[in-house]
Design an enzyme around this catalytic site. Structure first.
Site, PDB file in Angstrom:
ATOM      1  N   ASP A   1     -57.409  53.488 -28.089  1.00 10.38           N
ATOM      2  CA  ASP A   1     -57.712  54.677 -27.289  1.00 10.38           C
ATOM      3  C   ASP A   1     -57.931  55.861 -28.235  1.00 10.38           C
ATOM      4  OD1 ASP A   1     -57.036  55.529 -24.067  1.00 10.38           O
ATOM      5  OD2 ASP A   1     -57.208  57.139 -25.551  1.00 10.38           O
ATOM      6  N   ILE A   2     -58.944  56.661 -27.958  1.00  8.32           N
ATOM      7  CA  ILE A   2     -59.297  57.795 -28.833  1.00  8.32           C
ATOM      8  C   ILE A   2     -58.219  58.882 -28.802  1.00  8.32           C
ATOM      9  CG2 ILE A   2     -60.567  59.247 -27.177  1.00  8.32           C
ATOM     10  CD1 ILE A   2     -62.809  59.443 -29.269  1.00  8.32           C
TER      11      ILE A   2
ATOM     12  N   GLU B   1     -60.112  58.305 -15.215  1.00  9.05           N
ATOM     13  CA  GLU B   1     -61.120  59.264 -15.677  1.00  9.05           C
ATOM     14  C   GLU B   1     -62.406  58.579 -16.097  1.00  9.05           C
ATOM     15  OE1 GLU B   1     -59.278  61.684 -18.677  1.00  9.05           O
ATOM     16  OE2 GLU B   1     -58.103  62.784 -17.180  1.00  9.05           O
TER      17      GLU B   1
ATOM     18  N   HIS C   1     -60.564  49.476 -17.193  1.00 11.83           N
ATOM     19  CA  HIS C   1     -59.911  49.297 -18.494  1.00 11.83           C
ATOM     20  C   HIS C   1     -58.424  49.130 -18.280  1.00 11.83           C
ATOM     21  CE1 HIS C   1     -60.412  53.552 -17.529  1.00 11.83           C
ATOM     22  NE2 HIS C   1     -59.249  53.762 -18.113  1.00 11.83           N
TER      23      HIS C   1
HETATM   24  P1  5GP Z   1     -58.120  56.591 -17.640  1.00 13.58           P
HETATM   25  O1  5GP Z   1     -57.513  57.933 -17.381  1.00 13.58           O
HETATM   26  O2  5GP Z   1     -59.513  56.471 -17.056  1.00 13.58           O
HETATM   27  O3  5GP Z   1     -57.220  55.446 -17.246  1.00 13.58           O
HETATM   28  O4  5GP Z   1     -58.225  56.446 -19.213  1.00 13.58           O
HETATM   29  C1  5GP Z   1     -59.377  56.667 -19.953  1.00 13.58           C
HETATM   30  C2  5GP Z   1     -58.968  56.569 -21.399  1.00 13.58           C
HETATM   31  O5  5GP Z   1     -60.140  56.424 -22.188  1.00 13.58           O
HETATM   32  C3  5GP Z   1     -58.215  57.791 -21.905  1.00 13.58           C
HETATM   33  O6  5GP Z   1     -56.926  57.395 -22.364  1.00 13.58           O
HETATM   34  C4  5GP Z   1     -59.124  58.325 -23.022  1.00 13.58           C
HETATM   35  O7  5GP Z   1     -58.374  58.819 -24.118  1.00 13.58           O
HETATM   36  C5  5GP Z   1     -59.955  57.115 -23.391  1.00 13.58           C
HETATM   37  N1  5GP Z   1     -61.300  57.437 -23.889  1.00 13.58           N
HETATM   38  C6  5GP Z   1     -62.195  58.281 -23.318  1.00 13.58           C
HETATM   39  N2  5GP Z   1     -63.328  58.317 -24.045  1.00 13.58           N
HETATM   40  C7  5GP Z   1     -63.151  57.469 -25.092  1.00 13.58           C
HETATM   41  C8  5GP Z   1     -63.983  57.090 -26.197  1.00 13.58           C
HETATM   42  O8  5GP Z   1     -65.126  57.532 -26.359  1.00 13.58           O
HETATM   43  N3  5GP Z   1     -63.464  56.193 -27.081  1.00 13.58           N
HETATM   44  C9  5GP Z   1     -62.201  55.684 -26.935  1.00 13.58           C
HETATM   45  N4  5GP Z   1     -61.790  54.815 -27.874  1.00 13.58           N
HETATM   46  N5  5GP Z   1     -61.387  56.023 -25.907  1.00 13.58           N
HETATM   47  C10 5GP Z   1     -61.855  56.912 -24.993  1.00 13.58           C
END
Ligand code: 5GP
Ligand code: ZN
Length: 107
Positions: free
Chosen positions: A31-32, A94, A99
Site C-alpha cells: 500500500d502506498i 476509496e 482489494h
Molecule cells: P480503500 O480505502 O479503498 O479500502 O483502500 C485503498 C487503498 O489504496 C488505500 O490504503 C491507499 O493508500 C491505497 N492506494 C491508493 N492509490 C494507490 C496507488 O497508486 N498505489 C498503491 N500502492 N496504493 C494505493
C-alpha cells in the site's frame, strides 16, 4: 477496464508499483500509504468494483486472494495479521476495484 481505475493501471504497469507476487488471477503490492509495519494489497486482475457487485462465478476469486494473502504472510514469517475488504463508500472504500488489505505489526 474503466480508464480512471488506479489499480487497473497498476495491473497494466502504467503506474509503477513494487509487485511482490503475480499470477493469472491476482497481484500483490505494498500500500502506498501504509497504516501498519506490513500493509499489502491483494487485488484481482479482473476489474470488479466492489464486493457488493461480486457475481457468483467470481466468488472463488475471493478465496484465491485470501489464500495468496495467507501464503505471503507465511513467507514473511508473519503469524498474526488482519485481512480487510472495505465495501462501498459507507464502508470506507476509496478505490473501486476490489482489494484485500493485509496489515500486521510484524514483518
Ligand atoms: P480503500 O480505502 O479503498 O479500502 O483502500 C485503498 C487503498 O489504496 C488505500 O490504503 C491507499 O493508500 C491505497 N492506494 C491508493 N492509490 C494507490 C496507488 O497508486 N498505489 C498503491 N500502492 N496504493 C494505493
Ligand atoms: Zn480496475
Amino acid at each position: 477496464m474503466p480508464e480512471d481505475c488506479i489499480f487497473c493501471k497498476i495491473i497494466n504497469k502504467e503506474i509503477p508499483s513494487e509487485i511482490l507476487y503475480e499470477d493469472d488471477l491476482c497481484m500483490i503490492f505494498p500500500d502506498i500509504n501504509p497504516v501498519a509495519k506490513t500493509h499489502l494489497l491483494i487485488i484481482p486482475k479482473k476489474h470488479i468494483a466492489t464486493i457488493a457487485n461480486l457475481a457468483p462465478e467470481d466468488e472463488k476469486l475471493i478465496g484465491h486472494m485470501v489464500g495468496k494473502a495467507r501464503d505471503i504472510a507465511k513467507e514473511r514469517n508473519i503469524d498474526g495479521y488482519q485481512l480487510l475488504y472495505r465495501v462501498g463508500k459507507g464502508g470506507g472504500q476509496e478505490v473501486f476495484h476490489i482489494h484485500l488489505h493485509l496489515t500486521s505489526d510484524q514483518g
